[in-house]
Design a protein around this motif. Structure first.
Motif, PDB file in Angstrom:
ATOM      1  N   ARG A   1       0.833  -1.190   0.000  1.00 51.27           N
ATOM      2  CA  ARG A   1       0.000   0.000   0.000  1.00 51.27           C
ATOM      3  C   ARG A   1       0.880   1.257   0.000  1.00 51.27           C
ATOM      4  O   ARG A   1       0.612   2.222  -0.703  1.00 51.27           O
ATOM      5  N   PHE A   2       1.953   1.253   0.799  1.00 52.78           N
ATOM      6  CA  PHE A   2       2.812   2.430   0.879  1.00 52.78           C
ATOM      7  C   PHE A   2       3.455   2.750  -0.463  1.00 52.78           C
ATOM      8  O   PHE A   2       3.725   3.914  -0.769  1.00 52.78           O
ATOM      9  N   ASP A   3       3.673   1.738  -1.282  1.00 50.01           N
ATOM     10  CA  ASP A   3       4.269   1.972  -2.598  1.00 50.01           C
ATOM     11  C   ASP A   3       3.438   2.943  -3.436  1.00 50.01           C
ATOM     12  O   ASP A   3       3.979   3.650  -4.294  1.00 50.01           O
ATOM     13  N   CYS A   4       2.134   3.032  -3.180  1.00 48.57           N
ATOM     14  CA  CYS A   4       1.296   3.992  -3.917  1.00 48.57           C
ATOM     15  C   CYS A   4       1.650   5.432  -3.555  1.00 48.57           C
ATOM     16  O   CYS A   4       1.471   6.333  -4.369  1.00 48.57           O
ATOM     17  N   TYR A   5       2.152   5.656  -2.354  1.00 50.94           N
ATOM     18  CA  TYR A   5       2.624   6.990  -1.988  1.00 50.94           C
ATOM     19  C   TYR A   5       3.947   7.307  -2.682  1.00 50.94           C
ATOM     20  O   TYR A   5       4.223   8.454  -2.994  1.00 50.94           O
ATOM     21  N   VAL A   6       4.769   6.294  -2.880  1.00 48.99           N
ATOM     22  CA  VAL A   6       6.079   6.506  -3.494  1.00 48.99           C
ATOM     23  C   VAL A   6       5.981   6.509  -5.019  1.00 48.99           C
ATOM     24  O   VAL A   6       6.420   7.447  -5.685  1.00 48.99           O
ATOM     25  N   SER A   7       5.397   5.457  -5.588  1.00 49.81           N
ATOM     26  CA  SER A   7       5.364   5.285  -7.041  1.00 49.81           C
ATOM     27  C   SER A   7       4.113   5.846  -7.692  1.00 49.81           C
ATOM     28  O   SER A   7       4.074   6.016  -8.912  1.00 49.81           O
ATOM     29  N   GLY A   8       3.070   6.063  -6.899  1.00 52.04           N
ATOM     30  CA  GLY A   8       1.785   6.475  -7.441  1.00 52.04           C
ATOM     31  C   GLY A   8       0.892   5.272  -7.658  1.00 52.04           C
ATOM     32  O   GLY A   8       1.360   4.138  -7.778  1.00 52.04           O
ATOM     33  N   GLY A   9      -0.407   5.501  -7.654  1.00 52.83           N
ATOM     34  CA  GLY A   9      -1.362   4.433  -7.905  1.00 52.83           C
ATOM     35  C   GLY A   9      -2.473   4.412  -6.874  1.00 52.83           C
ATOM     36  O   GLY A   9      -2.513   5.224  -5.950  1.00 52.83           O
ATOM     37  N   ARG A  10      -3.386   3.462  -7.046  1.00 52.48           N
ATOM     38  CA  ARG A  10      -4.526   3.316  -6.155  1.00 52.48           C
ATOM     39  C   ARG A  10      -4.410   2.025  -5.362  1.00 52.48           C
ATOM     40  O   ARG A  10      -4.337   0.941  -5.939  1.00 52.48           O
ATOM     41  N   PRO A  11      -4.401   2.111  -4.019  1.00 51.48           N
ATOM     42  CA  PRO A  11      -4.317   0.895  -3.204  1.00 51.48           C
ATOM     43  C   PRO A  11      -5.584   0.046  -3.337  1.00 51.48           C
ATOM     44  O   PRO A  11      -6.670   0.571  -3.574  1.00 51.48           O
ATOM     45  N   GLU A  12      -5.414  -1.237  -3.169  1.00 48.33           N
ATOM     46  CA  GLU A  12      -6.547  -2.157  -3.194  1.00 48.33           C
ATOM     47  C   GLU A  12      -7.582  -1.738  -2.149  1.00 48.33           C
ATOM     48  O   GLU A  12      -7.257  -1.542  -0.987  1.00 48.33           O
ATOM     49  N   GLY A  13      -8.834  -1.565  -2.582  1.00 48.82           N
ATOM     50  CA  GLY A  13      -9.926  -1.227  -1.683  1.00 48.82           C
ATOM     51  C   GLY A  13     -10.102   0.255  -1.417  1.00 48.82           C
ATOM     52  O   GLY A  13     -11.050   0.661  -0.746  1.00 48.82           O
ATOM     53  N   ALA A  14      -9.204   1.095  -1.936  1.00 45.03           N
ATOM     54  CA  ALA A  14      -9.279   2.546  -1.692  1.00 45.03           C
ATOM     55  C   ALA A  14     -10.050   3.243  -2.808  1.00 45.03           C
ATOM     56  O   ALA A  14     -10.175   2.721  -3.916  1.00 45.03           O
ATOM     57  N   ARG A  15     -10.525   4.450  -2.511  1.00 44.26           N
ATOM     58  CA  ARG A  15     -11.258   5.269  -3.479  1.00 44.26           C
ATOM     59  C   ARG A  15     -10.383   6.364  -4.079  1.00 44.26           C
ATOM     60  O   ARG A  15     -10.890   7.214  -4.792  1.00 44.26           O
ATOM     61  N   ARG A  16      -9.109   6.381  -3.737  1.00 42.73           N
ATOM     62  CA  ARG A  16      -8.246   7.487  -4.123  1.00 42.73           C
ATOM     63  C   ARG A  16      -6.997   6.981  -4.837  1.00 42.73           C
ATOM     64  O   ARG A  16      -6.423   5.966  -4.457  1.00 42.73           O
TER      65      ARG A  16
END
Length: 194
Positions: A18-33
């Protein structure tokens, strides 16, 4: 100024995936953002399980997940489990800006925060940077609510809790039952990682 810091993540960012989405960009599984990612998308140069001395609790309303968000109270009775990521100071600033739903690219006054033990950049839910010790002489920083703000408690959504659970399993080696019991303890106000 220090070139690297350790970001202590105690909520959904316990999960490296999940933290990789803060670093690399993207949407975490189950998130709306969807997250933009850091200016420097290099992976953290370190990742390890740690314990924070204070209390993690859930409150407010997450627009990304629904339900309560995780907050860290350094004055609460802990300890609490966290994942520490070794980041550049620039990457940590970009994480802070993304937590606040602001564009990445700014700088934080880390020397001021390190000297005072904390820094508050506004009155929002994740505007406070706390210094929580050091790892190998590099500061451990976390992000939470300003001490002047009252946060009403609310349980997390199932998707948010599941992400935290995956992080506890991945970084702390907990079984699924142990991770679920830890999260239930946070929700009820009775931590179970003594």
């Amino acid at each position: 100024m220090t070139a690297h810091v350790w970001y202590a993540a105690y909520g959904s960012n316990l999960s490296p995936q999940r933290f990789d989405c803060y670093v690399s960009g993207g949407r975490p599984e189950g998130a709306r953002r969807t997250y933009t990612g850091c200016r420097d998308t290099s992976r953290p140069s370190g990742c390890r399980p740690i314990r924070l001395p204070g209390l993690v609790f859930f409150g407010a309303e997450s627009t990304a997940w629904g339900g309560g968000m995780a907050f860290y109270d350094p004055d609460g009775e802990g300890p609490s489990l966290a994942t520490a990521y070794r980041l550049t100071a620039e990457q940590f600033a970009d994480v802070w800006f993304q937590e606040r739903r602001l564009p990445v690219g700014g700088a934080l006054p880390l020397p001021e925060a390190l000297a005072a033990g904390e820094w508050v950049g506004g009155g929002g839910l994740y505007d406070r940077v706390l210094v929580d010790g050091a790892i190998e002489e590099e500061p451990v920083l976390t992000i939470t609510f300003p001490a002047t703000l009252q946060v009403q408690q609310q349980p997390p959504s199932p998707a948010y809790a599941a992400t935290i659970e995956r992080g506890l399993i991945a970084t702390h080696g907990l079984s699924r039952a142990e991770a679920a019991a830890y999260i239930a303890g946070l929700i009820s106000g009775r931590t179970s990682c003594r």
